[in-house]
Design a protein around this motif. Structure first.
Motif, PDB file in Angstrom:
ATOM      1  N   GLY A 165       4.867 -54.248   3.100  1.00 37.44           N
ATOM      2  CA  GLY A 165       5.030 -53.385   1.945  1.00 37.44           C
ATOM      3  C   GLY A 165       5.829 -52.143   2.308  1.00 37.44           C
ATOM      4  N   ASP A 166       5.980 -51.279   1.341  1.00 38.49           N
ATOM      5  CA  ASP A 166       6.804 -50.091   1.536  1.00 38.49           C
ATOM      6  C   ASP A 166       6.081 -48.800   1.192  1.00 38.49           C
ATOM      7  OD1 ASP A 166       6.636 -50.399  -1.170  1.00 38.49           O
ATOM      8  OD2 ASP A 166       8.780 -50.624  -1.507  1.00 38.49           O
ATOM      9  N   ALA A 167       4.744 -48.884   1.109  1.00 39.04           N
ATOM     10  CA  ALA A 167       3.971 -47.687   0.778  1.00 39.04           C
ATOM     11  C   ALA A 167       2.622 -47.748   1.477  1.00 39.04           C
ATOM     12  CB  ALA A 167       3.759 -47.602  -0.738  1.00 39.04           C
ATOM     13  N   GLY A 168       2.052 -46.584   1.717  1.00 38.89           N
ATOM     14  CA  GLY A 168       0.718 -46.517   2.298  1.00 38.89           C
ATOM     15  C   GLY A 168      -0.340 -46.797   1.244  1.00 38.89           C
ATOM     16  N   ALA A 206       0.300 -40.690  16.547  1.00 36.19           N
ATOM     17  CA  ALA A 206       1.551 -39.918  16.579  1.00 36.19           C
ATOM     18  C   ALA A 206       2.056 -39.644  15.157  1.00 36.19           C
ATOM     19  CB  ALA A 206       2.613 -40.655  17.393  1.00 36.19           C
ATOM     20  N   VAL A 207       2.025 -40.662  14.291  1.00 37.01           N
ATOM     21  CA  VAL A 207       2.493 -40.493  12.913  1.00 37.01           C
ATOM     22  C   VAL A 207       1.577 -39.532  12.152  1.00 37.01           C
ATOM     23  CG1 VAL A 207       2.735 -41.695  10.695  1.00 37.01           C
ATOM     24  CG2 VAL A 207       3.716 -42.685  12.757  1.00 37.01           C
ATOM     25  N   ILE A 208       0.274 -39.699  12.299  1.00 30.34           N
ATOM     26  CA  ILE A 208      -0.679 -38.830  11.594  1.00 30.34           C
ATOM     27  C   ILE A 208      -0.524 -37.382  12.054  1.00 30.34           C
ATOM     28  CG2 ILE A 208      -3.144 -38.303  11.319  1.00 30.34           C
ATOM     29  CD1 ILE A 208      -3.569 -41.429  11.453  1.00 30.34           C
ATOM     30  N   GLU A 209      -0.344 -37.186  13.334  1.00 30.82           N
ATOM     31  CA  GLU A 209      -0.220 -35.809  13.827  1.00 30.82           C
ATOM     32  C   GLU A 209       1.122 -35.190  13.464  1.00 30.82           C
ATOM     33  OE1 GLU A 209      -1.945 -35.562  17.767  1.00 30.82           O
ATOM     34  OE2 GLU A 209      -3.881 -36.132  16.910  1.00 30.82           O
ATOM     35  N   ALA A 210       2.131 -36.030  13.201  1.00 32.57           N
ATOM     36  CA  ALA A 210       3.433 -35.512  12.770  1.00 32.57           C
ATOM     37  C   ALA A 210       3.481 -35.281  11.257  1.00 32.57           C
ATOM     38  CB  ALA A 210       4.549 -36.483  13.173  1.00 32.57           C
ATOM     39  N   GLN A 211       2.851 -36.194  10.471  1.00 39.63           N
ATOM     40  CA  GLN A 211       2.968 -36.138   9.013  1.00 39.63           C
ATOM     41  C   GLN A 211       1.706 -35.657   8.303  1.00 39.63           C
ATOM     42  OE1 GLN A 211       4.398 -39.847   7.352  1.00 39.63           O
ATOM     43  NE2 GLN A 211       5.804 -40.160   9.052  1.00 39.63           N
ATOM     44  N   GLY A 212       0.569 -35.753   8.976  1.00 41.53           N
ATOM     45  CA  GLY A 212      -0.703 -35.400   8.361  1.00 41.53           C
ATOM     46  C   GLY A 212      -1.541 -36.642   8.124  1.00 41.53           C
ATOM     47  N   THR A 213      -2.811 -36.453   7.811  1.00 49.51           N
ATOM     48  CA  THR A 213      -3.723 -37.578   7.591  1.00 49.51           C
ATOM     49  C   THR A 213      -3.399 -38.314   6.296  1.00 49.51           C
ATOM     50  OG1 THR A 213      -5.313 -36.039   6.620  1.00 49.51           O
ATOM     51  CG2 THR A 213      -5.637 -36.638   8.947  1.00 49.51           C
ATOM     52  N   SER A 214      -2.653 -37.667   5.403  1.00 53.31           N
ATOM     53  CA  SER A 214      -2.136 -38.302   4.191  1.00 53.31           C
ATOM     54  C   SER A 214      -0.795 -37.647   3.879  1.00 53.31           C
ATOM     55  CB  SER A 214      -3.109 -38.132   3.024  1.00 53.31           C
ATOM     56  OG  SER A 214      -3.265 -36.765   2.701  1.00 53.31           O
ATOM     57  N   ILE A 215      -0.034 -38.322   3.028  1.00 54.74           N
ATOM     58  CA  ILE A 215       1.262 -37.777   2.617  1.00 54.74           C
ATOM     59  C   ILE A 215       1.330 -37.735   1.094  1.00 54.74           C
ATOM     60  CG2 ILE A 215       2.449 -38.611   4.692  1.00 54.74           C
ATOM     61  CD1 ILE A 215       3.715 -40.784   2.723  1.00 54.74           C
ATOM     62  N   ASN A 221       6.781 -46.328  11.101  1.00 56.80           N
ATOM     63  CA  ASN A 221       8.118 -46.914  10.929  1.00 56.80           C
ATOM     64  C   ASN A 221       8.293 -47.621   9.581  1.00 56.80           C
ATOM     65  OD1 ASN A 221       8.929 -46.059  13.525  1.00 56.80           O
ATOM     66  ND2 ASN A 221       7.953 -47.851  14.441  1.00 56.80           N
ATOM     67  N   GLY A 222       7.717 -47.065   8.529  1.00 58.99           N
ATOM     68  CA  GLY A 222       7.878 -47.622   7.196  1.00 58.99           C
ATOM     69  C   GLY A 222       7.183 -48.957   6.978  1.00 58.99           C
ATOM     70  N   ALA A 223       6.242 -49.317   7.844  1.00 55.87           N
ATOM     71  CA  ALA A 223       5.586 -50.629   7.715  1.00 55.87           C
ATOM     72  C   ALA A 223       4.065 -50.493   7.806  1.00 55.87           C
ATOM     73  CB  ALA A 223       6.115 -51.597   8.763  1.00 55.87           C
ATOM     74  N   ASP A 224       3.509 -50.556   9.016  1.00 60.60           N
ATOM     75  CA  ASP A 224       2.056 -50.524   9.220  1.00 60.60           C
ATOM     76  C   ASP A 224       1.447 -49.226   8.702  1.00 60.60           C
ATOM     77  OD1 ASP A 224       2.995 -52.550  10.888  1.00 60.60           O
ATOM     78  OD2 ASP A 224       1.749 -51.981  12.593  1.00 60.60           O
ATOM     79  N   CYS A 225       0.293 -49.343   8.064  1.00 54.67           N
ATOM     80  CA  CYS A 225      -0.495 -48.158   7.749  1.00 54.67           C
ATOM     81  C   CYS A 225      -0.840 -47.479   9.078  1.00 54.67           C
ATOM     82  CB  CYS A 225      -1.770 -48.567   7.011  1.00 54.67           C
ATOM     83  SG  CYS A 225      -2.929 -47.198   6.749  1.00 54.67           S
ATOM     84  N   ALA A 226      -0.798 -46.181   9.117  1.00 52.93           N
ATOM     85  CA  ALA A 226      -1.084 -45.448  10.361  1.00 52.93           C
ATOM     86  C   ALA A 226      -2.506 -45.672  10.863  1.00 52.93           C
ATOM     87  CB  ALA A 226      -0.831 -43.953  10.156  1.00 52.93           C
ATOM     88  N   TYR A 227      -3.386 -46.147   9.997  1.00 55.69           N
ATOM     89  CA  TYR A 227      -4.784 -46.366  10.378  1.00 55.69           C
ATOM     90  C   TYR A 227      -5.062 -47.807  10.821  1.00 55.69           C
ATOM     91  CZ  TYR A 227      -5.392 -41.752   8.428  1.00 55.69           C
ATOM     92  OH  TYR A 227      -5.278 -40.408   8.190  1.00 55.69           O
TER      93      TYR A 227
END
Length: 189
Positions: free
Chosen positions: A33-36, A64-73, A86-92
């Motif tokens: 998919g393309d969204a969290g 790394a993604v959560i600490e760069a972007q936050g726990t949510s966007i 990388n626009g694919a896997d959910c960070a969790y």
């Protein structure tokens, strides 16, 4: 479509069968998919609060993604979601030894570290809820990556609404679900 309280419900959640078949799909909905995962404002706050307890369960890439972007966007459309790797896997997302995608939040829940299971949008899947000012739309989201889940549900004769019973009660309450069962009964489901 039919109305239950302040919801407009698609009959597809009664007419279609579904049981997640993780051994077949490997948790593709968490990595394709393309969204969290959609989040409410309250869920975004909860995620921020529990992140320190969830973090030990996550992969380095997710951290790394959560600490760069936050726990949510917040998307350009104003929607709140979980961030993606990388626009694919959910960070969790985490993976078991069979390379099946699982939820790191749910693993922290299962281990007794947090009291929040996972975002309700994930818990409800394949049902998607869209909140509007006056009502919420409750729809079945048919996605080809879930074809095996549809086949298993059909084989075992489990309608979508029964598969996600716990999540529907979590979202709308016991009384709402009881009313849904009455509608389904009239439809012979």
């Amino acid at each position: 479509m039919f109305q239950l309280g302040k919801t407009i419900v698609s009959e597809a959640i009664i007419e279609n069968d579904f049981i997640c078949n993780l051994s077949a799909c490997k948790g593709a909905c968490c990595i394709d998919g393309d969204a969290g995962a959609p989040l409410s404002k309250e869920e975004a706050e909860t995620l921020k609060d529990i992140y320190p307890k969830v973090k030990p369960f996550l992969r380095e890439e997710g951290i790394a993604v959560i600490e760069a972007q936050g726990t949510s966007i917040v998307t350009p459309f104003g929607d709140i979601e979980t961030p993606l790797i990388n626009g694919a896997d959910c960070a969790y997302v985490i993976f078991d030894d069979k390379k099946t995608a699982l939820c790191g939040i749910e693993e922290a829940y299962n281990q007794g570290e947090v009291k929040w299971k996972k975002p309700v949008s994930c818990h409800l899947y394949p049902i998607r809820v869209k909140d509007y000012t006056e009502f919420s739309a409750v729809n079945y989201d048919k996605w080809e990556i879930c074809d095996d889940a549809c086949s298993l549900g059909k084989e075992l004769q489990v309608p979508v609404y029964k598969f996600v019973k716990e999540a529907l009660i979590r979202k709308f309450g016991e009384d709402w679900y009881t009313e849904l069962e009455k509608v389904a009964s009239k439809m012979n489901r």
